[in-house]
Design an enzyme around this catalytic site. Structure first.
Site, short mmCIF file in Angstrom:
data_model
loop_
_atom_site.label_atom_id
_atom_site.label_comp_id
_atom_site.label_asym_id
_atom_site.label_seq_id
_atom_site.Cartn_x
_atom_site.Cartn_y
_atom_site.Cartn_z
N ARG A 11 65.77 -15.88 6.18
CA ARG A 11 64.74 -14.95 5.72
C ARG A 11 64.75 -13.72 6.63
NH1 ARG A 11 58.82 -14.75 7.15
NH2 ARG A 11 58.10 -13.13 5.72
N HIS B 27 58.10 -5.92 6.23
CA HIS B 27 57.68 -6.58 7.47
C HIS B 27 57.29 -5.47 8.45
CE1 HIS B 27 58.08 -10.57 9.82
NE2 HIS B 27 57.53 -9.70 10.67
N GLU C 85 52.51 -10.98 6.22
CA GLU C 85 51.32 -10.95 7.06
C GLU C 85 50.46 -9.70 6.93
OE1 GLU C 85 52.52 -11.82 11.09
OE2 GLU C 85 52.90 -13.90 10.62
N ASN D 206 52.93 -18.37 6.88
CA ASN D 206 53.32 -18.40 8.29
C ASN D 206 52.26 -19.19 9.03
OD1 ASN D 206 55.21 -16.62 7.35
ND2 ASN D 206 54.45 -14.84 8.48
N TYR E 184 51.28 -20.98 12.79
CA TYR E 184 51.58 -21.19 14.21
C TYR E 184 50.61 -22.16 14.89
CZ TYR E 184 55.02 -17.47 13.93
OH TYR E 184 56.13 -16.73 13.60
N GLU F 95 57.20 -18.94 8.42
CA GLU F 95 57.38 -18.77 9.87
C GLU F 95 56.67 -19.90 10.59
OE1 GLU F 95 56.10 -15.05 11.64
OE2 GLU F 95 57.05 -13.88 10.06
O1 IFM Z 1 57.12 -11.87 15.74
C1 IFM Z 1 56.07 -12.13 14.87
C2 IFM Z 1 56.47 -11.82 13.44
O2 IFM Z 1 56.91 -10.52 13.29
C3 IFM Z 1 55.29 -12.00 12.53
N1 IFM Z 1 54.71 -13.32 12.72
C4 IFM Z 1 54.43 -13.75 14.04
C5 IFM Z 1 55.64 -13.58 14.93
C6 IFM Z 1 55.33 -14.04 16.36
O3 IFM Z 1 54.28 -13.30 16.88
#
Ligand code: IFM
Length: 453
Positions: free
Chosen positions: A74, A118, A163, A301, A303, A358
């Site tokens: 991606r 992006h 995002e 995404n 985290y 992500e």
């Molecule tokens: O690096 C970033 C990415 O560009 C967008 N999502 C989070 C990642 C880590 O911060």
């Protein structure tokens, strides 16, 4: 079923963060090119001018992916590399780069997944108001339609924007990202509405220009919520917490439903309409119809997340983290449960196939005296997270793929090169690449379709 047989194990990057060649071959300036030149905006004055020099080294990078057994890649197209002014004349050299990259990927049997935005807003469009200008719905969708026409014979999966929570929240509210503004809250709601309309119009036009059927999604982000215990009341509390809008107006962009309900349900969430009513632009039924064009999958995404329990007052409560709670080099909490409950709640609400677009962490990676990069922290982190994702898949959540962030260390926006997210180490002095231990571990995950997790 653990992971589907056709599950896609991927890697993710974005254009500005890796490409470099910021002022070469006719590329136009984007807002990050401008932002990085301003003093004090980015850690130690770093910029994406050279980054990982992927623009010149993409063949080597594809070969490394192949070595790691990667199945999907991606990446994003930098709008201003293809349209230096955002609209109008095409920059053939920039376009050629993306064609060569896609061809190289296909030759290596790695499926390309293209993200259209992006965060590289062409500076010429920024000068015309950028996301504030209603015309961006046409600007963006024309660009998207062009890319679909150009690449749809070789690429099946496209993401419109990555995002929006960040590029509106960090770019225009806190100002830590480009273009570095703090605008009135009212303006951010207008921009968000334009983002959603631009997404919808892009979906519509891409389906018209594509040479064959393509699949289109979006890639939002957000902190997930997971229950403190498996008692029904805690699960309900976590669900409520994830799906409620953020009452903090200075941070309002951080929520799931304000962005995803309009797309999947054709309406903004009621709690948001109530809470934010004094700041909202005019939003017509035609706008909502455009925004809610059917799409093919939900990219998310993920985290980290918050542990939630039901409070005595029947409202969700965040459970305080214990002292010394595990965290990444960036200070983000390590919460593997978010990769079970995030997809679980999203699938429950939107009933759309999900890609984890992500997930990953930054570590203090260094090259050891044996010349290798031993990032056991990353392996431990990913193992914990992927186990949870597997569990979600076993419990019936329709998860189609996972894209690790990131393929290689890269320009981490306002932190510059201070943070390392890659499975490939990059020495920015020489541009030497070293596959980290996690890269070899991931190769095994891919080869065994995550069975050993
Ligand atoms: O690096 C970033 C990415 O560009 C967008 N999502 C989070 C990642 C880590 O911060």
């Amino acid at each position: 079923m653990s992971f589907r047989n056709d599950f896609v194990w991927g890697q993710a990057t974005s254009a500005y963060q890796i490409e470099g060649a910021a002022f070469q071959d006719g590329k136009g300036w984007d807002i990050w090119d401008v932002f990085c030149k301003e003093e004090g905006k980015v850690f130690e004055g770093h910029s994406g001018d050279v980054a990982c020099d992927h623009y010149h080294r993409f063949r080597e990078d594809v070969a490394l992916m192949k070595k790691m057994g990667v199945q999907g890649y991606r990446f994003s197209i930098n709008w201003s590399r293809v349209f230096p002014n955002g609209t109008g004349t095409v920059n053939e050299k920039g376009l050629k780069f993306y064609h060569e990259l896609v061809d190289e990927l296909c030759a290596a049997n790695i499926e390309p997944y293209i993200t259209l935005y992006h965060w590289e807003l062409p500076y010429e469009l920024y000068k015309k108001g950028g996301w504030m200008n209603r015309e961006i719905v046409e600007w963006f969708s024309d660009y998207a339609a062009f890319i679909a026409k150009e690449f749809s014979d070789k690429v099946t999966h496209f993401f419109t924007v990555n995002e929006p929570q960040c590029f509106i929240g960090l770019g225009y509210m806190t100002g830590v990202h480009a273009p570095g503004l703090k605008v009135p809250v009212r303006d951010t709601f207008l921009m968000a509405h334009h983002v959603l309309m631009a997404h919808g119009m892009a979906v519509k036009k891409m389906r018209q220009t594509a040479k064959r059927d393509i699949l289109i999604g979006i890639a939002p982000t957000g902190s997930m919520s997971y229950p403190d215990t498996e008692r029904p009341e805690d699960i309900e509390a976590a669900r409520m917490h994830l799906m409620q809008v953020n009452p903090d107006l200075q941070n309002w962009t951080w929520n799931v439903t304000w962005w995803s309900d309009p797309i999947f349900r054709g309406e903004y969430p009621e709690d948001g309409l109530r809470l934010y009513k004094d700041y909202l632009p005019t939003m017509t039924p035609e706008d909502m119809k455009l925004i809610s064009q059917p799409i093919d999958f939900y990219g998310q995404n993920i985290y980290n997340g918050n542990r939630i329990r039901m409070g005595k007052d029947g409202k969700p409560e965040v459970v305080k983290r214990y002292d010394g709670f595990p965290k990444t080099a960036l200070g983000w909490p390590v919460t593997p449960e978010c990769l079970y409950w995030g997809p679980y709640f999203l699938y429950e609400r939107y009933q759309s196939p999900i890609y984890i677009t992500e997930n990953g962490l930054s570590c203090h990676d260094t090259v050891s005296s044996d010349g290798k990069v031993h990032d056991q922290n990353r392996i431990d982190f990913l193992e914990g997270y992927l186990k949870q994702l597997k569990h979600a898949s076993e419990d019936g959540v329709d998860i189609r793929g996972y894209f690790h962030w990131s393929l290689m260390d890269n320009f981490e926006w306002h932190s510059g090169y201070a943070d390392r997210f890659g499975m490939i180490y990059v020495d920015y002095r020489t541009q030497e690449r070293i596959i980290k231990d996690s890269g070899y571990w991931y190769e095994k995950v891919i080869r065994e379709n995550g069975e050993f997790l």
